[in-house]
Design an enzyme around this catalytic site. Structure first.
Site, PDB file in Angstrom:
ATOM      1  N   ASP A 150       0.790   5.057  -3.713  1.00  0.00           N
ATOM      2  CA  ASP A 150       0.848   3.596  -3.646  1.00  0.00           C
ATOM      3  C   ASP A 150       0.475   3.083  -2.255  1.00  0.00           C
ATOM      4  OD1 ASP A 150       1.639   3.381  -6.269  1.00  0.00           O
ATOM      5  OD2 ASP A 150       3.632   2.565  -5.849  1.00  0.00           O
ATOM      6  N   ASP A 151       0.185   1.779  -2.197  1.00  0.00           N
ATOM      7  CA  ASP A 151      -0.045   1.045  -0.943  1.00  0.00           C
ATOM      8  C   ASP A 151      -1.301   1.496  -0.208  1.00  0.00           C
ATOM      9  OD1 ASP A 151       2.378  -0.158  -1.585  1.00  0.00           O
ATOM     10  OD2 ASP A 151       3.543   1.080  -0.218  1.00  0.00           O
TER      11      ASP A 151
ATOM     12  N   HIS B  15       3.295  -4.143  -6.905  1.00  0.00           N
ATOM     13  CA  HIS B  15       3.937  -3.820  -5.629  1.00  0.00           C
ATOM     14  C   HIS B  15       5.395  -4.266  -5.702  1.00  0.00           C
ATOM     15  CE1 HIS B  15       4.239  -3.006  -1.400  1.00  0.00           C
ATOM     16  NE2 HIS B  15       4.308  -4.265  -1.025  1.00  0.00           N
TER      17      HIS B  15
END
Length: 309
Positions: free
Chosen positions: A13-14, A134
């Site tokens: 993620d991110d 998110h």
């Protein structure tokens, strides 16, 4: 009985959060530790991340962001229910509080989600193979309906449903995290009928809340995998390889990287403590540990991307 096979999507993620996160994610992918990434299009190094994904053929989806940084949709950057007086999103908790108070415009949520998909497509040259939220905003009440509509309209087939087996019996989570994760789980369970109604898909099992940061270890990942194996064969996943052997599909959410430098990263407000901590490199080191990759082999775990399911 033949041994169950696991098709495991390990999602970093991110992606795009900062150059050091990007480099750590690429290093992890090249070492075989992750198989998929989720891009923050409003982040500091999003274009660099998209270019890296192209260069290294990393399967990439969209990490839809309604809680951190600045909106992508220009009409929402100066006056909208999604931002505070400084022009930034309201934060993980602030977004949830505003939603509970009925202060958020779902039309503006839709405009922002569609703008983020458009920017993703401009950066990568294709629609996302999957789209999640998110800080798990995509499973929140009201938001989940808008999110599912956007995915359905744009024919984005996969999302994430963060309901983790073993969460409630996990001994090492502090009380405040367990409370937050339990609420995420409740929201995710309530999202299932909505996602089903729109024809959205997700893997059989979700993993990752109990293995974040310092909680990630070979034993904790082995525990998580045992829960995936205990889920039993999927009724629909065998088509992934054209085989009829028993199989379960799973997603493991991870956050590897090198710690962000102060003032270089984030989504407009600089990198947060989470991204600057040593936990990022700890996850990177565990995920590319040869003993973990050997464990995958022994347990008949095959890493794959959402597009392979």
């Amino acid at each position: 009985m033949p041994q169950l096979r696991v098709m495991l999507v390990v999602t970093g993620d991110d992606f795009g959060y900062c150059p050091r996160r990007n480099q750590g994610i690429v290093d992890c992918f090249q070492a075989g530790g992750i198989s998929n990434v989720s891009l923050l299009v409003n982040a500091f190094a999003a274009k660099e991340a998209a270019d890296l994904a192209k260069r290294h053929s990393i399967p990439i989806g969209l990490h839809a962001n309604l809680s951190e940084g600045i909106p992508v949709c220009q009409s929402l950057q100066h006056a909208s229910t999604l931002i505070n007086q400084h022009g930034f999103f309201l934060g993980k908790i602030g977004f949830r509080q505003a939603l509970e108070r009925g202060q958020l415009s779902m039309k503006q949520v839709e405009l922002e989600l569609r703008a983020q998909v458009r920017l993703f497509t401009e950066l990568t040259g294709h629609l996302p193979h999957h789209m999640d939220g998110h800080q798990h905003v995509h499973v929140l009440p009201e938001v989940r309906e808008v999110f599912a509509q956007v995915l359905s309209d744009l024919r984005i087939p996969y999302t994430r449903v963060p309901v983790e087996p073993g969460l409630h019996s996990c001994p090492w989570l502090p009380a405040h995290l367990k409370r937050f994760y339990t609420q995420v789980e409740k929201d995710a369970l309530d999202s299932i009928p909505v996602f089903k109604r729109y024809g959205i898909r997700w893997p059989d099992v979700y993993l990752g809340l109990t293995t974040m940061g310092q909680n990630m270890s070979i034993p904790s990942l082995q525990r998580a995998l045992s829960h995936a194996l205990a889920a039993g064969p999927s009724g629909s996943s065998s088509s992934a390889s054209g085989s009829h052997e028993p199989m379960v599909t799973a997603e493991l959410m991870v956050h590897p990287g090198y710690p962000s430098h102060p003032h270089k990263g984030g989504c407009g407000e600089g990198p947060d403590d989470f991204s600057q901590s040593a936990d990022r490199q700890h996850e990177l080191n565990v995920l590319r540990d040869p003993s973990l990759l050997a464990l995958y082999s022994r347990q008949r775990v095959q890493l794959c991307a959402f597009k392979d399911l």
